[in-house]
Design a protein around this motif. Structure first.
Motif, PDB file in Angstrom:
ATOM      1  N   ALA A 173       1.956   5.214  -1.385  1.00  0.00           N
ATOM      2  CA  ALA A 173       2.981   4.392  -1.019  1.00  0.00           C
ATOM      3  C   ALA A 173       2.668   3.289  -0.017  1.00  0.00           C
ATOM      4  N   LEU A 174       1.901   3.455   0.817  1.00  0.00           N
ATOM      5  CA  LEU A 174       1.461   2.659   1.643  1.00  0.00           C
ATOM      6  C   LEU A 174       0.588   1.361   1.191  1.00  0.00           C
ATOM      7  N   GLY A 175      -0.150   1.729   0.241  1.00  0.00           N
ATOM      8  CA  GLY A 175      -0.845   0.874  -0.639  1.00  0.00           C
ATOM      9  C   GLY A 175       0.060  -0.198  -1.226  1.00  0.00           C
ATOM     10  N   LEU A 176       0.887   0.469  -2.222  1.00  0.00           N
ATOM     11  CA  LEU A 176       2.045  -0.459  -2.709  1.00  0.00           C
ATOM     12  C   LEU A 176       2.777  -1.309  -1.682  1.00  0.00           C
ATOM     13  N   LEU A 177       3.150  -0.844  -0.489  1.00  0.00           N
ATOM     14  CA  LEU A 177       3.886  -1.841   0.253  1.00  0.00           C
ATOM     15  C   LEU A 177       3.060  -2.792   0.885  1.00  0.00           C
ATOM     16  N   SER A 178       1.803  -2.501   0.930  1.00  0.00           N
ATOM     17  CA  SER A 178       0.626  -3.552   1.499  1.00  0.00           C
ATOM     18  C   SER A 178       0.518  -4.537   0.498  1.00  0.00           C
ATOM     19  N   TRP A 179       0.491  -4.439  -0.617  1.00  0.00           N
ATOM     20  CA  TRP A 179       0.490  -5.184  -1.586  1.00  0.00           C
ATOM     21  C   TRP A 179       1.766  -6.068  -1.720  1.00  0.00           C
ATOM     22  N   LEU A 180       3.019  -5.247  -1.600  1.00  0.00           N
ATOM     23  CA  LEU A 180       4.077  -6.130  -1.844  1.00  0.00           C
ATOM     24  C   LEU A 180       4.525  -7.063  -0.637  1.00  0.00           C
ATOM     25  N   TYR A 181       3.921  -6.641   0.397  1.00  0.00           N
ATOM     26  CA  TYR A 181       4.213  -7.829   1.668  1.00  0.00           C
ATOM     27  C   TYR A 181       2.940  -8.358   2.371  1.00  0.00           C
ATOM     28  N   THR A 182       1.625  -8.082   1.249  1.00  0.00           N
ATOM     29  CA  THR A 182       0.477  -8.937   1.399  1.00  0.00           C
ATOM     30  C   THR A 182      -0.123  -8.415   2.951  1.00  0.00           C
ATOM     31  N   ARG A 183      -0.271  -7.276   3.269  1.00  0.00           N
ATOM     32  CA  ARG A 183      -0.833  -6.647   4.401  1.00  0.00           C
ATOM     33  C   ARG A 183      -2.312  -6.417   4.200  1.00  0.00           C
ATOM     34  N   PRO A 184      -3.192  -6.784   5.111  1.00  0.00           N
ATOM     35  CA  PRO A 184      -4.556  -6.586   5.134  1.00  0.00           C
ATOM     36  C   PRO A 184      -4.802  -4.701   5.123  1.00  0.00           C
ATOM     37  N   MET A 185      -5.557  -4.163   4.398  1.00  0.00           N
ATOM     38  CA  MET A 185      -5.600  -2.785   4.697  1.00  0.00           C
ATOM     39  C   MET A 185      -7.021  -2.171   5.193  1.00  0.00           C
ATOM     40  N   GLU A 186      -7.718  -3.435   5.858  1.00  0.00           N
ATOM     41  CA  GLU A 186      -9.215  -2.877   6.503  1.00  0.00           C
ATOM     42  C   GLU A 186      -8.912  -2.071   7.412  1.00  0.00           C
ATOM     43  N   GLY A 187      -7.701  -2.122   8.162  1.00  0.00           N
ATOM     44  CA  GLY A 187      -7.451  -1.398   9.531  1.00  0.00           C
ATOM     45  C   GLY A 187      -7.327   0.265   9.289  1.00  0.00           C
ATOM     46  N   THR A 188      -6.399   0.270   8.123  1.00  0.00           N
ATOM     47  CA  THR A 188      -6.227   1.721   7.687  1.00  0.00           C
ATOM     48  C   THR A 188      -7.523   2.343   7.032  1.00  0.00           C
ATOM     49  N   GLU A 189      -8.205   1.376   6.409  1.00  0.00           N
ATOM     50  CA  GLU A 189      -9.517   2.169   5.966  1.00  0.00           C
ATOM     51  C   GLU A 189     -10.300   2.669   6.841  1.00  0.00           C
ATOM     52  N   ALA A 190     -10.311   1.754   7.995  1.00  0.00           N
ATOM     53  CA  ALA A 190     -11.250   2.139   9.137  1.00  0.00           C
ATOM     54  C   ALA A 190     -10.513   3.443   9.735  1.00  0.00           C
ATOM     55  N   PHE A 191      -9.390   3.669   9.898  1.00  0.00           N
ATOM     56  CA  PHE A 191      -8.590   4.545  10.725  1.00  0.00           C
ATOM     57  C   PHE A 191      -8.673   5.890   9.880  1.00  0.00           C
ATOM     58  N   LEU A 192      -8.758   5.995   8.349  1.00  0.00           N
ATOM     59  CA  LEU A 192      -9.051   6.897   7.658  1.00  0.00           C
ATOM     60  C   LEU A 192     -10.299   7.221   7.854  1.00  0.00           C
ATOM     61  N   LYS A 193     -11.221   6.518   7.838  1.00  0.00           N
ATOM     62  CA  LYS A 193     -12.737   6.861   8.023  1.00  0.00           C
ATOM     63  C   LYS A 193     -12.954   7.701   9.206  1.00  0.00           C
ATOM     64  N   SER A 194     -12.439   7.556  10.226  1.00  0.00           N
ATOM     65  CA  SER A 194     -12.589   8.129  11.512  1.00  0.00           C
ATOM     66  C   SER A 194     -11.796   9.381  11.635  1.00  0.00           C
ATOM     67  N   LYS A 195     -10.354   9.292  10.808  1.00  0.00           N
ATOM     68  CA  LYS A 195      -9.805  10.542  10.841  1.00  0.00           C
ATOM     69  C   LYS A 195     -10.287  11.560  10.026  1.00  0.00           C
ATOM     70  N   PHE A 196     -11.008  11.295   9.183  1.00  0.00           N
ATOM     71  CA  PHE A 196     -11.370  12.107   7.917  1.00  0.00           C
ATOM     72  C   PHE A 196     -12.861  12.228   7.887  1.00  0.00           C
ATOM     73  N   ALA A 197     -13.775  11.863   9.212  1.00  0.00           N
ATOM     74  CA  ALA A 197     -14.809  11.826   9.146  1.00  0.00           C
ATOM     75  C   ALA A 197     -15.727  13.053   8.738  1.00  0.00           C
ATOM     76  N   ASP A 198     -15.123  14.139   8.969  1.00  0.00           N
ATOM     77  CA  ASP A 198     -15.546  15.284   8.690  1.00  0.00           C
ATOM     78  C   ASP A 198     -15.282  15.913   7.330  1.00  0.00           C
TER      79      ASP A 198
END
Ligand code: SF4
Lengths: 628, 362
Positions: A173-198
């Motif tokens: 859903a976040l991806g879809l809304l990011s497309w719909l409102y032209t939001r960059p997703m890099e921040g979320t990618e970095a967030f996920l990478k640190s949250k699920f590092a293990d």
């Protein structure tokens, strides 16, 4: 990731209000948070309003279990999270039903059709699906099988269970809304990478779902247009997005640093204040000590003990906890030691509405103790202002050796906005001087220490901490003789000490800025006065009313005790004074009592901030009446 | 203030294992006297109150610690005993009813260089402040807690307290009190206390020896002091003060020695239950030998249950004295190990910025 050229039309908007709503287990707060972060990085101004149930996991799919997150972002200055959403993301029928009445006609609704099963529909009393029965005709409805498309996108993840795959639907859903409102997703990618590092599998699944959502928007014919919102013109500087509770925590740490005092927090978990305890507990690196006490009373007691020892004692709580701390705050009034008490207000009385906002502890903060027991009271007006108010609270507490109550609330605590970062070095120098030598001589001419010999200017008494030779003294809650601090039951002395304690608090007004009035026309006859978290809604309402031609002035109080010195003079300048409050008129009562002005209350205690449009009507009506 | 002695007086080792191990000592050659600990305030307890004897014992004992006077703090709650800090020329706080352990915890946690004492009573500590007492003991904060037990409310003029005996007739219980009293020692042991002792106002020597052991203990030390209130509950402990009777009633707890009173000894049966039997009848292998440092608190707890309401036999002395990490040391350790260098403005700037920032150009 696919930022590939889209063939679809892009439309420019000046502002959008989105509400993400789902079951409390659906991860809507996280989705909202991430979308906010992406939006902030893009440079929009924004304001957020999380809204969640008091139960951690109410029965799945039911109305009480609905959790939502609203975000207002714009290419211009934003004052509130928005009265009504332009877009609702409804993850299940309950989320649709609970939020539909807030949607204006013409709003966009994205529903997760996978959850619109017979069983889920009947849980909330829908005989048939509103998506199919025509009842949503006046909205733009996008039915998307969010769960199954997300699961499909994760087909190759053979190590994940179906449940785990379904859980990634919020990232879809976040991806879809990011497309719909032209939001960059890099921040979320970095967030996920640190949250699920293990957990590389879960990380990959989340990233895949996020991108699948983005690509879905790009390829599906259901979405013909995407939108963009240009960055807002903001004062130059470095910004971050911040919630009130985080800003308050950071303010306390920065102020303690500027005061060169160790910060000690004594606290007992309570909604919506606990996040301050969590935040500060993670900041030991900055010399912060936190203690989760056995109860509210012990929390403030330990903080006061720490203050006696020369630390900056702080306690955090909400209304019920403030009630329990009352006696200890009274002791601090008597001991005249610095103490910062943060009350993150919520709906009351009693347990009330733990997760909803209200500002009904004002009178409790001012008067909720036995005896004449004045304390300083301050209130932040926006999430970012929680930082400045924390610094101000520490300034007053340490300068005047007094408890200071900070009245934030659930709306500020969990709401967020962009915050222009201050420079630590530019914050006020709050360094304090502990008493180091005797300040008097006794009858024999020998040097002695008088713990209640006051500074003539501030009326503050010396802060003489244990470990200082020659200043050994005893203090307590029994009335003390003026100057010497010895126990005294003398009537005249009690009268004098009572007045001195009051005069000390009143005297703080000399060091606080005057109440400012914002009145572009210069000809307003109506003044709207607020305090605390109503700043945004009031300012938005005033803006709306002015847009409709009304002349109206606005003033906002950050100091509630004492009031700024010019408050009475400001109030008397206007024919009519309106005081909107999320209580039944507590500030209005104080203003009327203190300044003999006909301040009129406009109140609401619905657990939610004021709607700007509703307030604008009240203001316009008052302006009409005042000019009639 | 300080008097020069011919030799250094450091009766307690200056090490971190001791209760006062992190408190600065007087300069070599200096010592304080009882007079140095006596404040200029007129003592206002009733004539004959047991509190006088306790005050004298504490004032007499404090110089022995060899600590700088300014690093000693007494915190009290509300009640007759809680006036104590006013009469001692140290730092002191007379706080509010029941809350002294909480306030002292904040002070001890932030100031390892202080020797922090709590003075409280049976109503203050066990009724209104019960929660704070048990949590201070559980946390094992480095505090010495003196609980003056007179089995009555004195300051409010004679109501029964949580240690009053069942059936006691007081102003608020004209037909006799109905509730079972607390045994403060059992309560403290149940709350994980690492040091628990009992002593009596009138036995200066015993009281001083217990104070010494309590001050030496690092962690929460609870000392129950039987204290006579001649006004509202006179003579409740008299049978223990009468030399001839005391010998048969007081079970002296001395580490490594048999627990005995007069010609009777304490024996342990197969199920672990303790009882008092004439020494001549006791199976020597079953006689209880006191071990203050036993990790398992059950033995100390069993001893605490030997109390009888009519004071036919009462254990006195140190029930338990075990080493356990203290809350305040551990908290300081967490902060210290997280904090490697002095925090600068730049560190705070970085903290405020967090991870996601953006810049708007000017
Ligand atoms: S009432 Fe009892 S305990 Fe209180 S001071 Fe008098 S004798 Fe002592």
């Amino acid at each position: 990731m696919s930022h590939s050229m889209s063939t679809k039309k892009v439309q420019r908007l000046d502002r959008v209000v989105i509400r993400f709503a789902g079951d409390s287990g659906d991860g809507m707060q996280l989705t909202g948070d991430r979308f906010t972060s992406q939006t902030a990085l893009l440079g929009n101004d924004l304001s957020t309003l999380p809204n969640f149930p008091a139960e951690i996991r109410a029965p799945q799919g039911t109305l009480p279990g609905v959790s939502s997150f609203q975000l207002h972002f714009a290419d211009h200055n934003v004052l509130t999270p928005g009265d009504a959403p332009d877009v609702l993301v409804a993850m299940n029928p309950a989320a649709l039903k609970a939020n539909l009445r807030d949607l204006p006609r013409g709003a966009t609704i994205i529903v997760n059709t996978d959850e619109f099963t017979k069983r889920n529909l009947s849980k909330v009393g829908y005989a048939q699906s509103p998506v199919d029965d025509g009842s949503l005709e006046s909205y733009h409805v996008h039915p998307v099988a969010l769960t199954s498309i997300a699961v499909e996108a994760l087909a190759s993840f053979s190590d994940l269970t179906r449940k785990e795959k379904e859980r990634a639907k919020n990232m879809f859903a976040l991806g879809l809304l990011s497309w719909l409102y032209t939001r960059p997703m890099e921040g979320t990618e970095a967030f996920l990478k640190s949250k699920f590092a293990d957990n590389p599998d879960i990380l990959e699944a989340n990233l895949t779902a996020l991108h699948a959502g983005f690509n879905y928007g790009e390829t599906t014919e259901d979405f013909a247009v995407s939108y963009e919102v240009a960055p807002a013109a903001m004062e130059p500087g470095t910004y971050r997005n911040v919630t009130g509770n985080v800003a308050l925590s950071l303010g306390l740490v920065a102020a303690a640093h500027r005061a060169r005092l160790p910060l000690f927090l004594g606290s007992y978990p309570i909604t919506p204040a606990s996040d301050i305890l969590h935040t500060l507990a993670g900041l030991k690196r900055y010399g912060v000590a936190t203690m989760q006490a056995e109860d509210e009373i012990a929390g403030v007691g330990a903080a006061l003990g720490a203050s006696f020892g020369g630390a900056l004692g702080v306690t955090t709580t909400s209304g019920p906890g403030l009630a329990l701390k009352a006696e200890t705050i009274g002791l601090a009034v008597s001991l005249e030691l610095p103490l910062v008490v943060c009350d993150i207000q919520r709906g009351g009385p009693s347990t009330g509405l733990p997760t909803k906002t209200e500002q009904a502890d004002l009178l409790q903060a001012l008067f909720g103790r036995n005896g004449e027991s004045p304390v300083a009271v301050v209130a932040p007006s926006t999430p970012a202002d929680c930082f400045d108010i924390a610094v101000e609270a520490v300034r007053i507490a340490t300068t005047y050796r007094t408890p200071v109550i900070v009245l934030s609330d659930g709306y500020l605590a969990n709401g967020s906005e962009p915050w222009r970062l201050p420079s630590t070095a530019a914050l006020p120098d709050l360094s304090v001087e502990f008493a180091s030598e005797p300040n008097a001589v006794n009858a024999d001419g020998a040097p002695v220490f008088h713990p209640y010999q006051r500074d003539p200017e501030t009326l503050a008494r010396p802060w003489a901490i244990p470990g200082t030779a020659g200043l050994e003294h005893r203090i307590g809650g029994i009335e003390k003789a003026d100057v010497t601090g010895n126990i005294s039951y003398d009537p005249d002395n009690h009268d004098r000490m009572t007045r001195l304690r009051q005069a000390k608090i009143d005297g703080i007004a000399a060091t606080i800025p005057p109440l400012e009035v914002e009145d572009p026309s210069g000809e307003a006859k109506v003044l709207v006065v607020g305090w605390g978290s109503t700043y945004g809604p009031i300012a938005a309402a005033v803006r709306l009313a002015r847009g409709a031609g009304a002349r109206v002035a606005q003033a906002h109080l950050r100091h509630l005790n004492p009031f700024p010195a010019n408050t009475g003079e400001v109030l008397r300048r206007y024919d009519r004074v309106i005081v909107p409050e999320m209580n039944l008129g507590q500030l209005a009562m104080l203003l009327r009592a203190k300044y003999l002005v006909d301040a009129r209350s406009h109140t609401s205690v619905r657990g939610l901030p004021f709607q700007a449009a509703e307030l604008a009507d009240v203001i316009s009506q008052a302006v009409k009446e005042a000019s009639a | 203030m300080t008097t020069d002695l011919r030799m250094p007086l450091h009766l307690l080792p200056a090490d971190a294992e001791s209760g006062t191990g992190s408190v600065p000592l007087l300069e070599a050659g200096q010592a304080l006297t009882k007079k140095d600990f006596t404040s200029d305030q007129e003592v206002r307890w009733c004539p004959g109150c047991g509190d006088y004897a306790i005050l004298a014992a504490v004032q007499g004992f404090l110089p022995e610690l060899g600590l700088k006077r300014e690093n000693i703090v007494f915190v009290s709650g509300i009640g007759c005993s809680s006036r104590f800090p006013y009469y001692l020329d140290t730092y002191g706080m007379h706080s509010i009813h029941g809350r002294a352990p909480a306030i002292a915890t904040g002070l001890a946690a932030t100031r390892e260089d202080l020797s922090v004492w709590v003075v409280t009573g049976d109503g203050d500590a066990l009724s209104i402040g019960g929660n704070h007492l048990i949590h201070a003991l559980r946390r094992n904060v480095n505090l010495t807690i003196l609980l003056f037990n007179n089995e009555i409310y004195g300051l409010t003029k004679g109501q029964y307290s949580p240690t009053s005996r069942v059936g006691q007739v007081t102003k608020s219980t004209p037909l006799g009190s109905l509730d079972t009293p607390f045994n403060p020692v059992s309560l403290a042991l149940g709350a994980e206390a690492s040091f628990v002792a009992r002593t009596m106002d009138s036995d200066r020597q015993h009281l001083t020896s217990v104070l010494r052991a309590a001050a030496e203990h690092r962690g929460s030390a609870l000392v129950e002091i039987y204290q006579n209130c001649p006004i509202f509950n006179d003579g409740v402990f008299d049978v223990l003060k009468d030399r001839t009777q005391a010998e048969a009633r007081i079970l002296h707890l001395v580490d490594g020695q048999e627990v005995a009173a007069g010609d009777r000894v304490v024996v342990r049966d197969d199920r672990g239950a303790l009882s008092l039997v004439p020494r001549v009848e006791a199976d020597p292998s079953r006689i209880v030998v006191h071990d203050v440092a036993a990790q398992d608190p059950s033995a100390a707890f069993a001893l605490s249950r030997l109390d009888s309401p009519d004071l036919a036999h009462v254990p006195m002395g140190v029930f338990r004295d075990v080493a356990r990490p203290t809350y305040d040391d551990a908290l300081r350790e967490q902060v210290a190990s997280a904090r490697t260098v002095e925090v600068t403005d730049a560190d705070i700037d970085a903290l405020l910025a967090g991870r996601d920032t953006w810049t708007v150009g000017g």
